[in-house]
Design a protein around this motif. Structure first.
Motif, PDB file in Angstrom:
ATOM      1  N   UNK A 199       6.257   0.089  -5.909  1.00  0.00           N
ATOM      2  CA  UNK A 199       5.978   0.821  -7.150  1.00  0.00           C
ATOM      3  C   UNK A 199       5.386  -0.104  -8.203  1.00  0.00           C
ATOM      4  N   UNK A 200       5.766  -1.377  -8.149  1.00  0.00           N
ATOM      5  CA  UNK A 200       5.328  -2.312  -9.176  1.00  0.00           C
ATOM      6  C   UNK A 200       4.107  -3.127  -8.745  1.00  0.00           C
ATOM      7  N   UNK A 201       3.466  -2.698  -7.678  1.00  0.00           N
ATOM      8  CA  UNK A 201       2.204  -3.318  -7.281  1.00  0.00           C
ATOM      9  C   UNK A 201       1.030  -2.629  -7.947  1.00  0.00           C
ATOM     10  N   UNK A 202       1.291  -1.446  -8.520  1.00  0.00           N
ATOM     11  CA  UNK A 202       0.217  -0.671  -9.127  1.00  0.00           C
ATOM     12  C   UNK A 202      -0.574   0.130  -8.115  1.00  0.00           C
ATOM     13  N   UNK A 203      -0.133   0.138  -6.841  1.00  0.00           N
ATOM     14  CA  UNK A 203      -0.894   0.807  -5.789  1.00  0.00           C
ATOM     15  C   UNK A 203      -0.203   2.064  -5.254  1.00  0.00           C
ATOM     16  N   UNK A 204       1.095   2.180  -5.491  1.00  0.00           N
ATOM     17  CA  UNK A 204       1.858   3.290  -4.926  1.00  0.00           C
ATOM     18  C   UNK A 204       2.483   4.115  -6.034  1.00  0.00           C
ATOM     19  N   UNK A 205       2.606   5.439  -5.779  1.00  0.00           N
ATOM     20  CA  UNK A 205       3.192   6.341  -6.771  1.00  0.00           C
ATOM     21  C   UNK A 205       4.303   7.185  -6.178  1.00  0.00           C
ATOM     22  N   UNK A 206       4.060   7.751  -4.993  1.00  0.00           N
ATOM     23  CA  UNK A 206       5.008   8.678  -4.399  1.00  0.00           C
ATOM     24  C   UNK A 206       6.187   7.944  -3.762  1.00  0.00           C
ATOM     25  N   UNK A 207       7.391   8.526  -3.892  1.00  0.00           N
ATOM     26  CA  UNK A 207       8.604   7.898  -3.377  1.00  0.00           C
ATOM     27  C   UNK A 207       8.504   7.621  -1.888  1.00  0.00           C
ATOM     28  N   UNK A 208       7.952   8.560  -1.124  1.00  0.00           N
ATOM     29  CA  UNK A 208       7.856   8.384   0.321  1.00  0.00           C
ATOM     30  C   UNK A 208       7.064   7.133   0.681  1.00  0.00           C
ATOM     31  N   UNK A 209       5.954   6.929  -0.016  1.00  0.00           N
ATOM     32  CA  UNK A 209       5.116   5.755   0.248  1.00  0.00           C
ATOM     33  C   UNK A 209       5.861   4.463  -0.088  1.00  0.00           C
ATOM     34  N   UNK A 210       6.643   4.491  -1.155  1.00  0.00           N
ATOM     35  CA  UNK A 210       7.382   3.295  -1.574  1.00  0.00           C
ATOM     36  C   UNK A 210       8.499   2.986  -0.589  1.00  0.00           C
TER      37      UNK A 210
END
Length: 463
Positions: free
Chosen positions: A435-446
């Motif tokens: 989440x703190x890479x600036x590339x991911x938003x959705x919980x599933x992806x994280x």
């Protein structure tokens, strides 16, 4: 024994702690608040009714080990979880509901604005490469639709901006669906969506059309899950905490990190504000990288002076004495300027045991939060015909959560990416939440990224 430390007790931190323990590590999870779960926790009113802190309806990741931790064995999930074949949403705009999609319908604009906007949308035949949201929209859906459709959504979520060109083109506005429109009838839309440039600008009119497209792409729509318990998401969080503590993870609540001891580019110890010092061979960091950078021995790191602008979440929870008028939608979006509400959760449609409960969310700045009135928000729910005119509140709970959503400026995105890179290049034994890479938003992806980062570092559990 290998010592791992997890900072942050949200779902990703709980998952990381659990899997690190499966490798035989001694694991300590540190959560600054008194309870783990982050924004996925629930709250209770004076009568004991539970409400979620927002709309959270997870779905399996497709990684068996992850899903078994999150939801239990697949064969037993029906006992604790309601399966939802697809999330039913909708949006309110210009005084009317569309219960098929969250995408704004440009045809609800005045005839003059609609025709002008359509002309601009159709003559924009190139794929925009702009980095800011204003120019991106003007070069895709056109200036009129930007001003009358997208800009009001930005204002509702992030407040009026002095300069909209300072906002990044790729941000949560895209997730909320504001840069795709309904603009023609379904047949014409289907034809235009065959052209790549228009496909990105036009939404599907119905969920059935979206399902047809997914099938053509070989995409299987996931089954979403919601707890059967009256506790809602809190039941989920409680079960994850139980699993983490049962496997031997030490959970420390109510303590913050005050120091990171670094030797040879590796964190060797983590110091807490309660005086405890924890040995560390591997660190999973699920907090903003800026906090870690300020704790490193080189105090010059992370001192750029940049401070993000953060919104305040105002969450209004109600239990009423009448059934809701809407008996099918799980959550709804409000893009109409007549109300400050932007999202609504309808609990009875997620869990029949939670009859008569509803949550409305408003984003504001910290000062504006004081002026928001619970009765006015409830009146808005009535005016939108979600609640009957004769309904009364039997119990309620209001949350004010400061420093939640950051305003997604280009400068903010730059600093997020820079700090992520700086931290991960400075420390060799750290994994930072996606989440703190600036590339991911959705919980599933994280969640997937959390599992993968641990797997990449330590291999298969059985190895």
């Amino acid at each position: 024994m290998y010592h791992s430390v997890v900072v942050g007790g949200g779902v990703c931190g709980l998952l990381a702690a659990y899997f690190l323990r499966q490798y035989g590590h001694q694991v300590v999870l540190i959560e600054q608040s008194e309870h783990c779960g982050g924004l996925l926790r629930s709250v209770q009113d004076e009568q004991g009714n539970y409400y979620d802190q927002g709309t959270h309806v997870p779905n399996p990741t497709g990684i068996e080990m992850v899903d078994e931790f999150l939801f239990g064995p697949e064969s037993l999930r029906h006992i604790e979880w309601n399966g939802i074949s697809h999330l039913k949403t909708g949006n309110y705009f210009k005084g009317k509901w569309d219960f098929e999609t969250q995408t704004i319908d440009a045809r609800k604009l005045s005839r003059t604005s609609y025709e002008k906007g359509m002309g601009q949308l159709l003559i924009n035949t190139e794929k925009p490469e702009d980095s800011n949201i204003e120019d991106y929209c003007k070069n895709s859906i056109g200036e009129t639709f930007f001003m009358e459709l997208v800009k009001p959504v930005i204002d509702k979520l992030y407040g009026p901006q002095d300069d909209y060109k300072k906002l990044s083109a790729k941000n949560s506005i895209n997730y909320f669906g504001a840069t795709r429109l309904l603009a023609l009838d379904e047949a014409k839309t289907a034809k235009l969506k065959e052209i790549a440039e228009y496909d990105e600008r036009l939404g599907f009119h119905t969920h059935a059309a979206y399902q047809t497209w997914m099938k053509s792409q070989g995409i299987i729509e996931p089954t979403y899950l919601y707890p059967k318990s009256k506790k809602g998401c809190q039941a989920w969080i409680d079960s994850l905490i139980d699993k983490v503590t049962a496997c031997g993870v030490k959970v420390i609540n109510g303590s913050g990190v005050t120091g990171l001891n670094v030797s040879n580019s590796k964190v060797s110890e983590v110091s807490l504000n309660n005086g405890e010092v924890i040995k560390c061979d591997w660190l999973y960091w699920s907090a903003p990288p800026a906090f870690a950078l300020k704790l490193l021995a080189n105090k010059e790191q992370g001192t750029s002076g940049f401070r993000p602008s953060l919104r305040t979440a105002n969450i209004f929870h109600y239990t009423i004495d009448r059934p809701l008028n809407n008996t099918h939608s799980h959550y709804l979006w409000n893009w109409d300027s007549s109300s400050d509400i932007f999202r609504i959760t309808l609990y009875p449609n997620l869990n029949k045991s939670r009859e008569y409960s509803i949550t409305a969310e408003v984003l504001s700045d910290a000062e504006q939060a004081k002026a928001l009135d619970s009765q006015r928000i409830f009146a808005d729910l009535k005016s939108m015909d979600l609640v009957t005119a004769d309904a009364n509140i039997t119990s309620s709970y209001r949350q004010i959560v400061h420093h939640t959503f950051p305003i997604p400026t280009i400068e903010f995105n730059h600093h997020v990416a820079h700090q992520f890179k700086q931290l991960t290049h400075s420390i060799n034994n750290i994994s930072v939440s996606g989440r703190f890479s600036g590339k991911l938003w959705l919980l599933n992806d994280i969640l997937k990224e959390t599992y993968q980062s641990i797997h990449n570092q330590f291999g298969n559990v059985s190895e």
